[in-house]
Design a protein around this motif. Structure first.
Motif, mmCIF file in Angstrom:
data_model
loop_
_atom_site.group_PDB
_atom_site.id
_atom_site.type_symbol
_atom_site.label_atom_id
_atom_site.label_comp_id
_atom_site.label_asym_id
_atom_site.label_seq_id
_atom_site.Cartn_x
_atom_site.Cartn_y
_atom_site.Cartn_z
ATOM 1 N N THR A 13 58.105 3.920 -20.876
ATOM 2 C CA THR A 13 57.843 3.219 -19.806
ATOM 3 C C THR A 13 59.541 2.865 -19.937
ATOM 4 N N LYS A 24 57.371 -3.470 -30.124
ATOM 5 C CA LYS A 24 55.881 -2.990 -31.435
ATOM 6 C C LYS A 24 56.639 -1.825 -31.645
ATOM 7 N N VAL A 78 48.205 -7.380 -27.183
ATOM 8 C CA VAL A 78 47.985 -8.514 -26.974
ATOM 9 C C VAL A 78 48.260 -8.716 -25.393
ATOM 10 N N ASP A 83 56.190 -0.269 -26.602
ATOM 11 C CA ASP A 83 55.188 0.033 -27.349
ATOM 12 C C ASP A 83 55.262 1.482 -27.770
ATOM 13 N N THR A 84 55.080 3.106 -27.033
ATOM 14 C CA THR A 84 55.091 4.281 -26.941
ATOM 15 C C THR A 84 56.995 4.490 -26.516
ATOM 16 N N GLY A 85 57.391 3.470 -25.644
ATOM 17 C CA GLY A 85 58.772 3.812 -25.328
ATOM 18 C C GLY A 85 59.109 4.636 -24.093
HETATM 19 P P1 IMP Z 1 55.338 1.962 -23.311
HETATM 20 O O1 IMP Z 1 55.488 3.086 -22.377
HETATM 21 O O2 IMP Z 1 54.147 2.507 -24.156
HETATM 22 O O3 IMP Z 1 55.720 1.787 -23.901
HETATM 23 O O4 IMP Z 1 53.924 0.671 -22.538
HETATM 24 C C1 IMP Z 1 54.815 -0.091 -22.542
HETATM 25 C C2 IMP Z 1 54.222 -1.309 -21.141
HETATM 26 O O5 IMP Z 1 52.266 -0.956 -21.869
HETATM 27 C C3 IMP Z 1 54.350 -2.494 -21.642
HETATM 28 O O6 IMP Z 1 54.805 -3.134 -20.196
HETATM 29 C C4 IMP Z 1 53.234 -2.866 -21.013
HETATM 30 O O7 IMP Z 1 52.358 -3.690 -19.723
HETATM 31 C C5 IMP Z 1 51.931 -2.386 -21.678
HETATM 32 N N1 IMP Z 1 51.432 -2.434 -23.035
HETATM 33 C C6 IMP Z 1 52.294 -1.756 -24.225
HETATM 34 N N2 IMP Z 1 51.557 -2.814 -25.449
HETATM 35 C C7 IMP Z 1 50.511 -3.521 -24.848
HETATM 36 C C8 IMP Z 1 50.270 -4.776 -25.146
HETATM 37 O O8 IMP Z 1 49.981 -4.920 -26.690
HETATM 38 N N3 IMP Z 1 49.365 -5.593 -24.311
HETATM 39 C C9 IMP Z 1 49.358 -5.400 -22.608
HETATM 40 N N4 IMP Z 1 50.276 -4.538 -23.053
HETATM 41 C C10 IMP Z 1 50.663 -4.070 -23.536
#
Ligand code: IMP
Length: 192
Positions: free
Chosen positions: A119, A143, A166, A115-117
């Protein structure tokens, strides 16, 4: 609450069971071919590719992907969590580490959704600091439009351009829906 009840909470299916399984097979083939042709099907010590599954969301994807790989693999599990409110945006911490050192190994991080990247970038840097031979990233869903920091993603199952939350095929909302066999969008009334 049973599986039938959960399905009624899905607004629409984005990727059906069939579509996912076909794409996972293709991805596994692509990844296997890449590592084989780069001469990375095994490292200098003959150790196979190590697939690092990010718990808990990537568990279902990982199980299917690993079984479709056509090179030998090992796998291990890693878990991270986002810090709560009051910390820097995107702050991530390691909750469960890999069981063994990865020095000199080829590592493929397996993620459910980026999502944001934050993690994946945290994990990539964390693993790269341990002197592996290589670190690559595979995500089932990307995303990309929501990215807040730049991060390299090597293998992508599906690009999701719309801004939808999702669930299913490992992905949850408040820990539910992970065992749905497809990926879908939750009805708005069940979010929040
Ligand atoms: P990031 O650090 O924002 O890239 O978030 C990644 C983590 O957020 C993923 O490993 C998911 O656990 C959670 N996540 C982000 N978007 C979704 C979604 O649409 N559905 C379920 N989990 C999500």
């Amino acid at each position: 609450m049973n599986q039938i009840d959960l399905r009624t909470r899905i607004d629409r299916v984005l990727y059906s069971e069939d579509v996912i399984s076909r794409r996972v097979r293709e991805l596994a083939q692509e990844i296997s071919d890449d590592y084989r042709t780069r001469g990375h099907a095994a490292d200098a010590k003959g150790r196979p590719l190590l697939m690092a599954c990010i718990l808990r969301g990537a568990l279902v994807f990982m199980a299917d992907l690993a079984r479709e790989m056509t090179i030998p693999v090992e796998y291990d599990l890693i878990s991270v969590s986002s810090y709560g409110n009051g910390t820097a945006p995107g702050a991530v911490r390691l909750v469960k580490d890999l069981e063994r050192p990865i020095e000199g190994r080829d590592v493929l991080i397996v993620e459910d959704i980026i999502d944001t990247g934050y993690t994946i970038e945290y994990l990539r840097r964390n693993l790269e600091s341990r002197d592996p031979a290589s670190v690559r990233v595979c995500t089932l869903v990307d995303k990309a439009a929501r990215r807040e920091i730049k991060t390299q993603v090597d293998y992508i199952g599906f690009e999701l351009s719309e801004d939808a939350f999702v669930v299913g095929y490992g992905m949850d909302y408040a820990e539910l829906y992970r065992n749905l066999p497809f990926i879908g969008v939750l009805k708005q009334e069940y979010i929040g």
